[in-house]
Design an enzyme around this catalytic site. Structure first.
Site, short mmCIF file in Angstrom:
data_model
loop_
_atom_site.label_atom_id
_atom_site.label_comp_id
_atom_site.label_asym_id
_atom_site.label_seq_id
_atom_site.Cartn_x
_atom_site.Cartn_y
_atom_site.Cartn_z
CB CYS A 2 -1.02 0.14 1.23
SG CYS A 2 -2.03 -1.55 1.50
NE ARG A 27 4.40 1.94 -0.68
CZ ARG A 27 5.70 1.66 -0.20
NH1 ARG A 27 6.62 1.86 -0.54
NH2 ARG A 27 5.50 1.29 1.15
CD1 TRP A 73 -0.78 -5.98 -3.66
CD2 TRP A 73 -0.70 -6.84 -1.56
NE1 TRP A 73 -0.53 -7.40 -3.67
CE2 TRP A 73 -0.29 -7.88 -2.53
CE3 TRP A 73 -0.34 -7.13 -0.01
CZ2 TRP A 73 0.14 -9.17 -2.22
CZ3 TRP A 73 -0.02 -8.27 0.44
CH2 TRP A 73 0.03 -9.28 -0.61
CG ASN A 99 2.37 0.85 3.81
OD1 ASN A 99 3.53 1.15 3.73
ND2 ASN A 99 1.90 -0.37 3.69
N GLY A 100 0.33 -1.20 5.95
CA GLY A 100 1.20 -2.15 6.93
C GLY A 100 0.01 -3.22 7.57
CD GLU A 477 14.89 -12.59 -12.52
OE1 GLU A 477 14.43 -13.29 -11.66
OE2 GLU A 477 14.32 -11.47 -12.97
CE LYS A 481 11.17 -10.29 -13.75
NZ LYS A 481 12.01 -10.29 -12.72
CD GLU A 484 7.29 -10.48 -11.63
OE1 GLU A 484 8.55 -10.24 -11.90
OE2 GLU A 484 6.71 -9.98 -10.40
CG HIS A 500 16.78 -36.81 -11.69
ND1 HIS A 500 17.41 -38.19 -11.62
CD2 HIS A 500 17.93 -36.18 -12.03
CE1 HIS A 500 18.53 -38.09 -11.92
NE2 HIS A 500 19.04 -37.05 -12.31
CE LYS A 595 10.04 -2.37 -8.50
NZ LYS A 595 10.51 -3.43 -9.55
O1 M6R Z 1 12.61 -4.74 -3.40
P1 M6R Z 1 13.33 -6.32 -3.40
O2 M6R Z 1 14.42 -6.60 -4.28
O3 M6R Z 1 13.66 -6.73 -2.01
O4 M6R Z 1 11.91 -7.25 -3.75
C1 M6R Z 1 12.00 -8.77 -3.94
C2 M6R Z 1 11.09 -9.28 -4.59
O5 M6R Z 1 9.86 -8.92 -4.20
C3 M6R Z 1 11.21 -8.70 -6.25
O6 M6R Z 1 12.36 -8.91 -6.49
C4 M6R Z 1 9.86 -9.45 -6.87
O7 M6R Z 1 10.28 -11.03 -7.01
C5 M6R Z 1 10.02 -9.04 -8.54
N1 M6R Z 1 8.62 -8.48 -8.53
C6 M6R Z 1 10.03 -9.97 -9.62
O8 M6R Z 1 10.33 -9.14 -10.60
#
Ligand code: M6R
Length: 600
Positions: A2, A27, A73, A99-100, A477, A481, A484, A500, A595
């Protein structure tokens, strides 16, 4: 997660709040709302969905010079209008955004709010109702606010307006980030300086368990137990244009394109006049002194950490473990005698990582944060910080932060090796510049990569990325990507591990994308690809010049073999981008995500 904003001054708050919320939408974007206070009272507008949905229902004729805003969020309660912030006290006198996560909200409800009819399922509403209950018991609003915050367990950044105290914003913070911005005849609050750069670049940081009374021409900071705090403002060194999309359709594409420039910026930032690596010697000494390094991170940053482990072990010769922050917190391994903990986090706010940081600090261990955000919580609380210099990363899918993290880990590895008197067999600054050029070649091949995305990923429900050695980490990675933002079920696998078990999932047409940048496993990964092709997979290979064979779909310009993730990831980021685009998804704001993950 948030995001919250607040304004008190002379101008119309509405526009400033909404513009601020747009900058905080990364956020969370389940719902949004604002609360405005003027002579005729409080006006609250809330809507499910994006800021654009909120804009559509705001009464633009109302003007007010005091207000608060929120982008959500969802944690407690569905992402609907009833649960959207701001929340109001029973009488409507108090209006609050948060927020929290309040861990003890149910207990507080049972203890203090019997007979109060709650209108939402949120933990937040309990806060605002509590303040009103304490006012009812005879406390002044500021005291009622303080008493309420001292009862909360959990994380919060809070802004509240009181219809009977129109000259004050009541603000408090614990664990969730919050800044107060200072202006001429006005003051603002925001979860992130980006939100208020439109009106000021002067900000005061708030620490945990502090409350602030924000008036239009003064702020008073106190601790929850009543001690006055004096703190100088800092200048936010952000360029407002860094946070605009410009002519790009999406932030993600802009941020992918920025990667060569970020590499060059890092070379400049970490190089001295003689062309040697320039890094805080205290950091080199701390790494050198450690008998084992523990990298703690989440998501993409964890994947960068895996590459970093290899660099630190190979170049600096220091045993390194990499841990997912949320696992480490509750399943801590045996720790060596003299460890150094390295936190990797783009935002510097990830709650899972912070939980570990707080814990290991209590145990007396040294800590280093590698982050993109100076002044972020993880940066402030660690003993040392290294910056990524990647510029604001707005798209939820992390791209340029990942490659910057790997580059900074490479710089740290070489600087430590030099501090140890070793002679690293890599001219890193030259190799990073070569990698920057290679990245540029790849971002210039968008059309070709878009075609591959169309051919392999337009209708598939699942996809596999395979690699060996460091390419396996890039496969992880690439899969993150793709899943998500495109919502394709994607997994990254070590090429040799497929047989396996996982190979059972391969059927006719399953996309399998192999990464082949490492000489010593080139033959092996190609054999693994043949094994899946024989079972019907739709195979695609991303290889490095020198290792490429006829028919390879993507050939990467050659770079130093320790730095291949910097370039192999670029076409895979673009593949994910185009797969999501072709499916009509919101690339920058994928469903269910935010984010900055500030809840554990
Ligand atoms: O801000 P951070 O690097 O600590 O965030 C960690 C993850 O939440 C972040 O890398 C997330 O996996 C991304 N959305 C991936 O693209």
């Amino acid at each position: 997660m948030c995001g919250i904003v607040g304004y008190i001054g002379q101008q119309d708050a509405k526009k400033i709040l909404i513009n601020g919320l747009k900058k905080l939408e990364y956020r969370g974007y389940d719902s949004a709302g604002i609360g405005l206070l003027n002579q005729s009272g409080v006006h609250v507008f809330r809507e499910k969905g994006r800021i654009a949905d909120l804009e559509a229902i705001v009464d633009w004729k109302i003007t007010a010079s005091v207000g608060i805003g929120h982008t959500r969020w969802a944690t407690h309660g569905e992402p609907n209008r009833e649960n959207a912030h701001p929340h109001q006290s029973a009488s409507g006198r108090l209006t609050l955004v948060h927020n929290g996560v309040i861990d003890n909200y149910e207990k507080l409800k049972e203890q203090y709010l019997v007979g109060v009819q709650l209108k939402s399922d949120t933990d937040t509403e309990v806060i605002v109702q509590l303040v009103e209950v304490f006012i009812g018991e005879g406390l002044e609003v500021a005291e009622a606010f303080r008493k309420t915050l001292s009862l909360l367990h959990g994380s919060y950044a809070i802004a509240m307006i009181d219809a009977e105290t129109p000259d004050t914003l009541f603000v408090g913070k614990n664990k969730s980030p919050l800044l107060v911005g200072l202006g001429e005849g006005f003051n603002v609050v925001a979860s992130d300086a980006m939100a208020m750069l439109q009106v000021t670049d002067q900000f005061v940081e708030l620490m945990d368990e502090e409350i602030v009374l924000v008036k239009k021409d003064a702020i008073t900071i106190e601790t929850l137990d009543g001690k006055m705090v004096k703190r100088d403002p800092f200048t936010a060194e952000l360029d407002a244009s860094d946070i605009e999309k410009g002519t790009y359709p999406h932030y993600m594409l802009k941020e992918i394109d920025e990667q060569p420039a970020v590499m060059r910026k890092l070379v400049t930032a970490y190089r001295d006049d003689n062309g040697d690596i320039k890094l805080d010697q205290n950091i080199c000494e701390a790494v050198k002194a450690a008998d084992r390094l523990y990298i703690i991170a989440a998501g993409t940053s964890y994947h960068a950490g895996l590459v970093g482990k290899q660099l630190l072990e190979r170049i600096a010769g220091i045993p390194t473990e990499v841990h997912i922050a949320s696992e480490f917190a509750y399943n801590m391994p045996l720790i060596s005698k003299n460890p150094l903990f390295i936190f990797i986090s783009q935002s510097g706010e990830t709650a899972d990582s912070r939980g570990v940081l707080v814990h290991v600090k209590k145990l007396g261990f040294k800590t280093l944060t590698i982050t993109n955000v100076p002044g972020s919580t993880l940066s402030r609380e660690a003993d040392y910080t290294l910056l990524l210099h990647a510029g604001p990363e707005i798209a939820v899918a992390s791209t340029k932060a990942y490659t910057a993290q790997i580059a900074v880990l490479a710089i740290l590895s070489v600087a430590t090796a030099e501090a140890k008197g070793l002679q690293p067999k890599i001219d890193l600054m030259k190799e990073l510049s070569i990698a920057a050029n290679a990245m540029q070649t790849l971002v210039d091949q968008k059309e070709m990569i878009e075609d591959i995305a169309r051919k392999y990923l337009s209708t598939s429900r699942n996809a596999f990325f395979i690699g060996r050695a460091v390419d396996y980490y890039v496969a992880l990675e690439a899969a993150l990507k793709l899943k998500e933002i495109s919502y394709i079920q994607a997994e990254g696998f070590a090429g040799g591990e497929l047989k396996h078990g996982t190979i059972a999932l391969i059927e006719k047409g399953t996309p399998v994308i192999a990464i082949a940048t490492q000489f010593h496993v080139n033959g092996n990964i190609r054999s693994n690809l043949k094994e899946v092709t024989a079972r019907g997979a739709h195979a695609c290979i991303v290889s490095m010049e020198g290792l490429n064979e006829a028919g390879d779909q993507i050939v990467l310009p050659e770079v130093h073999d320790a730095l291949t993730p910097l370039v192999s990831v670029v076409p895979l980021q673009l593949l994910a981008y185009y797969a999501a685009l072709h499916r009509g998804n919101d690339v920058d704001k994928p469903r269910n995500l935010a984010k900055s993950v500030t809840v554990e």
